[in-house]
Design a protein around this motif. Structure first.
Motif, PDB file in Angstrom:
ATOM      1  N   ASP B   6      26.983  47.298  17.717  1.00 51.19           N
ATOM      2  CA  ASP B   6      28.105  46.655  17.325  1.00 51.19           C
ATOM      3  C   ASP B   6      28.445  47.021  15.926  1.00 51.19           C
ATOM      4  OD1 ASP B   6      25.542  45.520  16.408  1.00 51.19           O
ATOM      5  OD2 ASP B   6      26.463  43.805  15.689  1.00 51.19           O
ATOM      6  N   ALA B   8      29.888  49.941  13.419  1.00 50.83           N
ATOM      7  CA  ALA B   8      30.784  51.158  13.605  1.00 50.83           C
ATOM      8  C   ALA B   8      29.788  52.326  13.008  1.00 50.83           C
ATOM      9  CB  ALA B   8      32.034  50.856  12.895  1.00 50.83           C
ATOM     10  N   VAL B  10      26.668  52.864  12.823  1.00 48.18           N
ATOM     11  CA  VAL B  10      25.581  53.272  13.590  1.00 48.18           C
ATOM     12  C   VAL B  10      26.051  54.127  14.622  1.00 48.18           C
ATOM     13  CG1 VAL B  10      23.527  52.392  14.976  1.00 48.18           C
ATOM     14  CG2 VAL B  10      23.951  51.553  12.726  1.00 48.18           C
ATOM     15  N   LEU B  12      28.665  55.979  14.765  1.00 44.74           N
ATOM     16  CA  LEU B  12      29.312  57.193  14.616  1.00 44.74           C
ATOM     17  C   LEU B  12      28.129  58.122  14.125  1.00 44.74           C
ATOM     18  CD1 LEU B  12      31.810  58.743  13.419  1.00 44.74           C
ATOM     19  CD2 LEU B  12      31.904  57.330  11.475  1.00 44.74           C
ATOM     20  N   TYR B  14      24.957  58.121  15.501  1.00 45.84           N
ATOM     21  CA  TYR B  14      24.521  58.510  16.944  1.00 45.84           C
ATOM     22  C   TYR B  14      25.364  59.569  17.578  1.00 45.84           C
ATOM     23  CZ  TYR B  14      21.032  54.938  16.193  1.00 45.84           C
ATOM     24  OH  TYR B  14      20.033  54.027  15.762  1.00 45.84           O
ATOM     25  N   ARG B  15      26.656  59.020  17.437  1.00 44.47           N
ATOM     26  CA  ARG B  15      27.844  60.172  17.924  1.00 44.47           C
ATOM     27  C   ARG B  15      27.578  61.438  17.513  1.00 44.47           C
ATOM     28  NH1 ARG B  15      32.902  60.623  20.262  1.00 44.47           N
ATOM     29  NH2 ARG B  15      33.269  58.222  20.707  1.00 44.47           N
ATOM     30  N   GLU B  27      31.546  55.314  23.380  1.00 42.35           N
ATOM     31  CA  GLU B  27      31.173  54.025  22.574  1.00 42.35           C
ATOM     32  C   GLU B  27      31.298  52.811  23.295  1.00 42.35           C
ATOM     33  OE1 GLU B  27      32.456  54.220  18.595  1.00 42.35           O
ATOM     34  OE2 GLU B  27      31.725  56.320  18.341  1.00 42.35           O
TER      35      GLU B  27
END
Lengths: 279, 125
Positions: B6, B8, B10, B12, B14-15, B27
């Motif tokens: 939830d 944003a 985090v 971003l 991991y992405r 996502e």
């Protein structure tokens, strides 16, 4: 441009007082040329026959859209990514680790960038957190970015920049967080744009400041230099109110909180001097 | 692969880690959205947070394991909770791996390579 009647010293004084009361921005006689040019532009745009007509519109228009249009014109938004980078290094190497020690993992850490102009500072903040703060996924980071200039906020939300604005962002980092649009323009990726909340805030209005909640870190760089002593102190008190105990505020390199208010403690970290609300 | 969190920032983070490692990433902001996405198209891995509004990570994993088409999809749960009981709860719900935040980028990239069967030195498909 149509010739307009010059603004008399008495009219300028009235305007100066009104604009200061509404925004906290004080434009002295020394800035007459800057102010006169912008007033002439807005008088032309609104079809005002005289300064008197324009000033009436400015004061009594119920929607306040003309005041906002003038504010947008009177504020200076020139900035770039990674400006005064040592402060962002200080954030990820010193300030945030200290903030994190007082929080349970998973809890929000709130950072406020004000004034954010066209977004270069809040995006730089976010990029530094993502690239350099080892605990970035252990907390819910909320970055709020605010400005009095609504046109600047729209540009910030769109996140499109000329090559000049991103010249200090290393190419590897640029490739991760920007899309190249061509014509030497770069746009922030949608995921990063969505991670920041942009809001209009008038720092002169304490109630409006308070509505944004409380913060662990505030960046307010190169704004207070445009305020007079009274507005500067008032802004410092507003920041004090919305910071959590132990929270930090970073100012521009030529600004010093010690000369404005004694509410904060001075913290000398290896990369920068910042100010801290006592615990 | 599908990142479910939830926060944003985090998602971003991991992405960026996983895209840099060569994976294609989508996502979801909570378990409900993740379940809808996972049921509509195949993912080779789920990266799942614990505490989320609408549907938390445990519920998502249980529903994933109940769905015939999703039963075999590997899932890593990443949580701020470091107690032994939290990991056991994650494995019981259906996680294949449990990691505690903060997760170092090289650890996440390596674990994800192992879980998706990408041999060392090779790029993900």
């Amino acid at each position: 441009m149509r010739e307009t009647t010059p603004i008399s010293p008495g009219e300028f004084a009235k305007f100066q007082e009104f604009f200061y009361r509404k925004t906290g921005l004080l434009f002295t006689e020394a800035k007459r040329y800057f102010v006169d040019r912008r007033l002439a532009e807005r008088m032309q745009a609104t079809g005002s026959a005289s300064f008197r007509d324009y000033f009436t519109l400015l004061r009594f228009q119920a929607s306040g859209t003309e005041l906002q249009a003038l504010v947008n014109l009177m504020t200076v938004n020139e900035t770039y990514f990674y400006r005064e980078q040592y402060q962002f290094k200080c954030l990820v190497d010193s300030m945030l680790d200290e903030v994190a020690r007082t929080k349970k993992p998973g809890r929000p850490i709130r950072i406020w960038s004000v004034p954010c102009a066209t977004g270069e500072e809040p995006y730089t903040l976010a990029i530094h957190l993502l690239e350099h703060w080892a605990q970035v996924d252990a907390f819910e980071i909320e970055i709020l970015a605010s400005d009095i200039d609504t046109a600047a906020l729209d540009a910030a939300r769109a996140g499109i920049y000329a090559a000049r604005a991103v010249q200090y962002v290393p190419m590897t980092v640029r490739r991760r967080y920007f899309t190249e649009l061509g014509d030497d323009r770069w746009q922030i990726i949608p995921e990063l744009r969505r991670s920041i909340e942009f809001t209009r805030v008038n720092l002169h209005d304490r109630a409006e400041v308070a509505r944004n909640g409380r913060f662990d870190v505030i960046f307010c760089r190169n704004l207070l230099i445009y305020f007079d002593e009274h507005s500067r102190r008032q802004a410092a008190e507003s920041f004090f109110d919305v910071l959590y105990p132990g929270g930090f505020i970073g100012l521009g390199h030529s600004e010093s909180m010690s000369r404005i208010s004694s509410l904060f403690n001075v913290r000398r970290f290896p990369d920068a001097i910042v100010y801290q609300k006592p615990r | 692969m599908l990142i479910v969190d939830d926060a944003a920032t985090v998602r971003l983070y991991y992405r960026q880690v996983l895209e840099t490692a060569g994976f294609a990433v989508e996502e979801a902001v909570n378990g409900m959205e993740a379940l809808e996405k996972a049921l509509s198209r195949p993912f080779d891995l789920l990266v799942v947070d614990v505490n989320m509004p609408r549907m938390d990570g445990y519920t998502l994993l249980r529903k994933v394991r109940e769905a015939p088409d999703l039963r075999a999809v590997p899932a890593v749960m990443i949580s701020t909770e470091a107690q032994a009981g939290d990991a056991r709860r994650a494995y019981e719900a259906g996680a294949n791996l449990y990691l505690v935040k903060p997760v170092r980028p090289e650890v996440l990239a390596l674990d994800v390579r192992l879980m998706t069967g990408v041999p060392p030195g090779e790029c993900p498909k």
